[in-house]
Design a protein around this motif. Structure first.
Motif, mmCIF file in Angstrom:
data_model
loop_
_atom_site.group_PDB
_atom_site.id
_atom_site.type_symbol
_atom_site.label_atom_id
_atom_site.label_comp_id
_atom_site.label_asym_id
_atom_site.label_seq_id
_atom_site.Cartn_x
_atom_site.Cartn_y
_atom_site.Cartn_z
ATOM 1 N N PHE A 289 0.822 -1.210 0.000
ATOM 2 C CA PHE A 289 0.000 0.000 0.000
ATOM 3 C C PHE A 289 0.854 1.257 0.000
ATOM 4 C CE2 PHE A 289 -3.300 -2.818 1.778
ATOM 5 C CZ PHE A 289 -4.335 -2.480 0.925
ATOM 6 N N LEU A 290 0.308 2.278 -0.639
ATOM 7 C CA LEU A 290 0.863 3.628 -0.542
ATOM 8 C C LEU A 290 -0.338 4.547 -0.350
ATOM 9 C CD1 LEU A 290 3.562 5.247 -2.778
ATOM 10 C CD2 LEU A 290 1.365 6.396 -2.510
ATOM 11 N N PHE A 291 -0.284 5.374 0.692
ATOM 12 C CA PHE A 291 -1.372 6.307 0.961
ATOM 13 C C PHE A 291 -0.881 7.735 0.769
ATOM 14 C CE2 PHE A 291 -2.246 2.555 3.569
ATOM 15 C CZ PHE A 291 -3.564 2.278 3.220
ATOM 16 N N VAL A 292 -1.819 8.628 0.487
ATOM 17 C CA VAL A 292 -1.504 10.051 0.408
ATOM 18 C C VAL A 292 -2.440 10.767 1.376
ATOM 19 C CG1 VAL A 292 -1.327 12.079 -1.094
ATOM 20 C CG2 VAL A 292 -0.878 9.793 -2.030
ATOM 21 N N THR A 293 -1.874 11.597 2.243
ATOM 22 C CA THR A 293 -2.698 12.324 3.210
ATOM 23 C C THR A 293 -3.373 13.506 2.518
ATOM 24 O OG1 THR A 293 -0.925 13.816 3.853
ATOM 25 C CG2 THR A 293 -1.089 11.762 5.100
ATOM 26 N N LYS A 294 -4.325 14.115 3.208
ATOM 27 C CA LYS A 294 -5.052 15.239 2.596
ATOM 28 C C LYS A 294 -4.151 16.442 2.356
ATOM 29 C CE LYS A 294 -9.570 13.525 3.670
ATOM 30 N NZ LYS A 294 -10.447 13.125 4.763
ATOM 31 N N ASP A 295 -3.020 16.513 3.101
ATOM 32 C CA ASP A 295 -2.087 17.605 2.799
ATOM 33 C C ASP A 295 -0.905 17.153 1.940
ATOM 34 O OD1 ASP A 295 -1.003 16.210 4.866
ATOM 35 O OD2 ASP A 295 -0.792 17.916 6.236
ATOM 36 N N GLY A 296 -1.109 16.066 1.214
ATOM 37 C CA GLY A 296 -0.148 15.693 0.180
ATOM 38 C C GLY A 296 1.115 14.975 0.630
ATOM 39 N N LYS A 297 1.056 14.341 1.800
ATOM 40 C CA LYS A 297 2.217 13.576 2.264
ATOM 41 C C LYS A 297 2.021 12.096 1.906
ATOM 42 C CE LYS A 297 4.190 13.974 6.630
ATOM 43 N NZ LYS A 297 4.092 13.692 8.082
ATOM 44 N N VAL A 298 3.114 11.450 1.478
ATOM 45 C CA VAL A 298 3.055 10.028 1.137
ATOM 46 C C VAL A 298 3.327 9.197 2.394
ATOM 47 C CG1 VAL A 298 4.224 8.205 -0.174
ATOM 48 C CG2 VAL A 298 3.679 10.392 -1.280
ATOM 49 N N VAL A 299 2.465 8.238 2.658
ATOM 50 C CA VAL A 299 2.618 7.382 3.839
ATOM 51 C C VAL A 299 2.592 5.925 3.401
ATOM 52 C CG1 VAL A 299 1.595 6.667 6.043
ATOM 53 C CG2 VAL A 299 1.512 9.080 5.358
ATOM 54 N N THR A 300 3.585 5.143 3.828
ATOM 55 C CA THR A 300 3.581 3.705 3.537
ATOM 56 C C THR A 300 3.648 2.933 4.849
ATOM 57 O OG1 THR A 300 5.990 3.766 3.211
ATOM 58 C CG2 THR A 300 4.620 3.891 1.238
#
Ligand SMILES: *Cc1c(COP(=O)(O)O)cnc(C)c1O
Length: 340
Positions: free
Chosen positions: A226-237
């Motif tokens: 998975f790769l997620f993107v937060t509402k303020d544009g940060k990538v989270v894995t």
């Protein structure tokens, strides 16, 4: 070299036999030289360790044609390294990493006629694998092994356009905290077959597996990180010792930071926080990044703001940048794109 007469754009993801495969045998404590052979069949004893106790590991990578017409592959050194780690965990001999890369390049070269042309979206999928080949009945590692590399042309992943996936939170577990989730072993896939068949029956594209110990944290799907993107544009894995370290995901994180100037963070991701994310994607060699539109947790629907008709904006930028790097239209970091 003349290309095979294949309808590249309409190829699916299935096995198509190519002309050559690489084979090397491990016996009496050492690997032989290895050869390219035209024989696609493997002949092993009925009691081979791989058949009785699933002693086998594999890799997946691809060869393709760049915009300049070169045949290349992507970061093969990382596949070599990961296969070495997988083999060690299953008490198998390591196939030397430099020899691995050499054999991959040789096998691609021999099957050059099957490497799809630039722009077709298709690729030559490369599958290195290794298995315990001599007979074993009392439980112990084999003494003889075969390392092979097969290739098969596969079609464009997003045939007919991008379609965000609907996935479900699975009640099955993929990997235990100190188990084998972090290595590329066939056994991780055998136990996922029931879960994926069931997911498809229920109308889902994929399973989201949670951490087996607490079932509160996101791990991965059956075959993609998975790769997620937060509402303020940060990538989270998601971070976990039982996730398979995807080369695509690691590359995308580097692209996010170095090419797109985004912040990226590898940390534990809780199921509970999924509604806070703006985008979600699945990372792996086959699709690079495949957008997720909806996650269903036992009837509760989490709809990603990016929606069900296209990739989210950050996912799209990541996808375009990494595929641009792979295809030679964007300058690649040193060592990422290796010419055959
Ligand atoms: C192979 C694999 C991936 C994707 O890894 P890539 O190196 O990006 O292709 C992710 N999860 C699992 C379980 C895998 O086996």
């Amino acid at each position: 070299m003349e290309k095979k007469n294949i309808d590249w754009a309409n190829l699916g993801f299935g096995y198509i036999q190519t002309d050559y495969r690489f084979v090397s045998n491990f016996k009496d404590g050492k690997w032989d030289e290895g050869v390219l052979t035209e024989d696609p069949n493997v002949v092993i004893n009925e009691c081979a360790c791989v058949l009785q106790y699933a002693q086998t590991v594999f890799e997946g990578m691809k060869a393709y044609t760049t915009s300049e017409g070169k045949i290349v592959t992507f970061r093969p050194d990382l596949n070599a390294q990961r296969m070495a780690q997988s083999a060690a965990r299953l008490e198998m001999p390591v196939y030397p990493e430099d020899k691995f890369v050499e054999a991959v390049l040789r096998t691609i070269k021999a099957n050059e006629a099957y490497v799809p042309p630039y722009g077709s979206g298709a690729t030559l999928y490369v599958r290195p694998y290794m298995f315990g080949s001599n007979s074993v009945i009392g439980v112990k590692p084999a003494e003889e092994y075969q390392f092979r590399i097969l290739t098969t042309p596969v079609g464009p992943y997003f045939k007919g356009g991008v379609k965000p996936l609907t996935i479900r939170v699975s009640d099955f577990d993929r990997a235990a905290p100190n188990g084998t989730g972090h290595i590329k072993a066939g056994l991780n896939y055998a136990m996922s077959l029931h879960a994926i068949v069931d997911a498809h029956k229920q109308g889902y594209d994929e399973n989201m597996y949670l951490d087996a110990a607490t079932r509160t944290k996101v791990e991965e799907t059956g075959g993609a990180n998975f790769l997620f993107v937060t509402k303020d544009g940060k990538v989270v894995t998601p971070k976990s010792s039982s996730i398979l370290p995807s080369i695509t995901r690691r590359s995308l994180v580097q692209v996010a930071k170095e090419y797109l100037g985004l912040e990226a963070e590898e940390r534990e991701v809780y199921l509970e926080e999924l509604p806070d994310f703006a985008e979600c994607g699945l990372c792996g060699t086959a699709a690079v990044i495949s957008p997720v539109g909806k996650i269903v947790d036992h009837g509760k629907e989490i709809c990603l703001p990016s929606g069900m008709s296209e990739m989210g904006p950050v996912t799209k930028k990541l996808y375009e940048t990494l595929t641009g790097i792979q295809m030679g239209t964007i300058k690649a970091p040193e060592g990422w794109v290796v010419e055959v």
